[in-house]
Write a protein that holds these residues in place. Structure first.
Motif, PDB file in Angstrom:
ATOM      1  N   ASN A 230      18.873  12.802  29.953  1.00 28.41           N
ATOM      2  CA  ASN A 230      19.627  13.384  28.835  1.00 28.41           C
ATOM      3  C   ASN A 230      18.672  13.751  27.690  1.00 28.41           C
ATOM      4  O   ASN A 230      17.519  13.336  27.669  1.00 28.41           O
ATOM      5  N   TYR A 238      14.136  16.086  27.469  1.00 25.79           N
ATOM      6  CA  TYR A 238      14.924  15.325  28.441  1.00 25.79           C
ATOM      7  C   TYR A 238      14.117  14.121  28.917  1.00 25.79           C
ATOM      8  O   TYR A 238      12.966  14.256  29.368  1.00 25.79           O
ATOM      9  N   TRP A 252      16.224  23.456  37.161  1.00 26.04           N
ATOM     10  CA  TRP A 252      17.457  23.952  36.569  1.00 26.04           C
ATOM     11  C   TRP A 252      18.072  25.057  37.430  1.00 26.04           C
ATOM     12  O   TRP A 252      17.363  25.858  38.048  1.00 26.04           O
ATOM     13  N   GLU A 256      20.527  27.739  33.147  1.00 25.11           N
ATOM     14  CA  GLU A 256      20.560  26.394  32.582  1.00 25.11           C
ATOM     15  C   GLU A 256      19.181  26.017  32.044  1.00 25.11           C
ATOM     16  O   GLU A 256      18.165  26.515  32.529  1.00 25.11           O
ATOM     17  N   PRO A 257      19.143  25.124  31.035  1.00 29.10           N
ATOM     18  CA  PRO A 257      20.289  24.553  30.291  1.00 29.10           C
ATOM     19  C   PRO A 257      20.842  25.565  29.281  1.00 29.10           C
ATOM     20  O   PRO A 257      20.109  26.385  28.764  1.00 29.10           O
ATOM     21  N   ASP A 258      22.168  25.455  29.037  1.00 30.92           N
ATOM     22  CA  ASP A 258      22.835  26.423  28.143  1.00 30.92           C
ATOM     23  C   ASP A 258      23.629  25.705  27.037  1.00 30.92           C
ATOM     24  O   ASP A 258      24.769  26.046  26.749  1.00 30.92           O
ATOM     25  N   ASP A 259      22.984  24.707  26.433  1.00 33.84           N
ATOM     26  CA  ASP A 259      23.631  23.907  25.386  1.00 33.84           C
ATOM     27  C   ASP A 259      23.606  24.684  24.069  1.00 33.84           C
ATOM     28  O   ASP A 259      22.811  24.410  23.178  1.00 33.84           O
ATOM     29  N   GLN A 264      26.144  19.658  25.050  1.00 35.21           N
ATOM     30  CA  GLN A 264      25.900  19.379  26.473  1.00 35.21           C
ATOM     31  C   GLN A 264      24.550  18.687  26.603  1.00 35.21           C
ATOM     32  O   GLN A 264      23.521  19.316  26.792  1.00 35.21           O
ATOM     33  N   VAL A 267      22.713  15.493  32.090  1.00 35.94           N
ATOM     34  CA  VAL A 267      22.333  16.339  33.223  1.00 35.94           C
ATOM     35  C   VAL A 267      23.064  15.863  34.477  1.00 35.94           C
ATOM     36  O   VAL A 267      23.125  14.657  34.758  1.00 35.94           O
ATOM     37  N   SER A 275      22.023  21.018  35.922  1.00 40.03           N
ATOM     38  CA  SER A 275      22.677  21.705  34.813  1.00 40.03           C
ATOM     39  C   SER A 275      23.007  20.673  33.742  1.00 40.03           C
ATOM     40  O   SER A 275      23.007  19.463  34.016  1.00 40.03           O
ATOM     41  N   ASP A 276      23.271  21.137  32.513  1.00 41.72           N
ATOM     42  CA  ASP A 276      23.666  20.202  31.449  1.00 41.72           C
ATOM     43  C   ASP A 276      25.137  20.457  31.072  1.00 41.72           C
ATOM     44  O   ASP A 276      25.594  21.592  31.019  1.00 41.72           O
TER      45      ASP A 276
END
Length: 294
Positions: A230, A238, A252, A256-259, A264, A267, A275-276
């Protein structure tokens, strides 16, 4: 040139005689001699004039002879000077040629010496390059031997760790690759998954490399699984919850990641890719690992 001189002298003599031997009287020109009656005709003294002209001719002939002798002497002097100058110039030319040849020879000798030195330097350079290549090859072989030994020791240590973990491993974990994992098909959120793995005697899983991911992939089925990774404390960084170190392996999925909203932070893993999503999502299975290494 001589003819012109003779003519000039004759004219000069005539002028002198004309002015010197005649005087102008009341009845015309008279002859200034002792016996004016002899050889005198119409006021002109032919006898005296002839004698004077003969003397002039004699003097002219003597002058011509002297002039000829002088010309011969000048010509001989010129020839002698020309010979001396030519001889001196030839000597100087010979000396210059000799000096130039000596200079060229010295330059040629110096260049040949430099060429010999250059050839020796090239030979030495080739030998040195050959020696360096040999040393490099030897060092590379030694380095590779050291790497092989270290890899062998690492494999032995991994095997020893697996043996130790096998002794104290909790029930439910199975050896997949070189580590023990447990695949749990319970739909929970990320915090619950992390707590349940601790209760089972392990940690929420974090893969070391793609080999581990591929080893587990055939067992997971068509489901999403929480991983112990995370970025809750530091966005975009991460870490593994087992070791509290940066996650060593992240693969990924596309996009991704698309926070975008920084919500988000946990993981999950699906079909070999990551992905997150929101950590509170509670419809995800999870994977535990028996050790706390990553």
């Amino acid at each position: 040139m001589h003819n012109f001189g003779i003519l000039f002298i004759w004219a000069l003599a005539a002028c002198i005689l004309w002015q010197g031997f005649f005087a102008k009287g009341q009845s015309g020109y008279i002859c200034l001699i002792e016996d004016p009656k002899q050889n005198q005709y119409d006021s002109i003294c032919l006898t005296e004039l002839s004698s004077r002209l003969s003397e002039v001719v004699k003097a002219q002939n003597e002058g011509n002879k002297k002039l000829e002798r002088l010309e011969v002497k000048i010509e001989k002097t010129q020839d002698k000077l020309l010979q001396e100058v030519q001889s001196k110039l030839e000597g100087q030319h010979a000396n210059m040629e000799a000096k130039l040849e000596d200079s060229l020879l010295a330059v040629k000798t110096k260049l040949e010496g430099q060429q010999v030195v250059l050839t020796k330097l090239k030979v030495s350079q080739a030998k040195l390059e050959g020696s360096l290549l040999a040393v490099q090859a030897k060092l590379e072989n030694q380095l590779q031997a050291v790497v092989n030994q270290l890899q062998a020791m690492s494999n032995k240590m991994d095997a020893a760790k697996v043996a130790v973990h096998a002794i104290t491993i909790q029930s439910g974990f199975e050896l997949i690759g070189t580590r023990y994992f447990q695949i749990v098909k319970e739909e929970v959120n990320w915090e619950t998954a992390e707590r349940r793995c601790r209760e089972m005697g392990g940690y929420l899983a974090s893969f070391r490399n793609e080999e581990e991911s591929n080893a587990i992939r055939p067992r997971h089925g068509d489901y999403d699984y929480w991983l112990g990774i995370n970025d809750q404390e530091n966005e975009g960084h991460y870490v593994s919850v087992a070791s509290q170190k940066p996650a060593p392996f992240l693969k990924w999925a596309r996009g991704e990641p698309d926070d975008t909203n920084h919500e988000q932070n946990c993981v999950y893993w699906y079909n070999g890719e990551m992905s997150d999503i929101d950590c509170k999502t509670d419809a995800v299975y999870f994977i535990c690992q028996a050790d706390k290494e990553t």
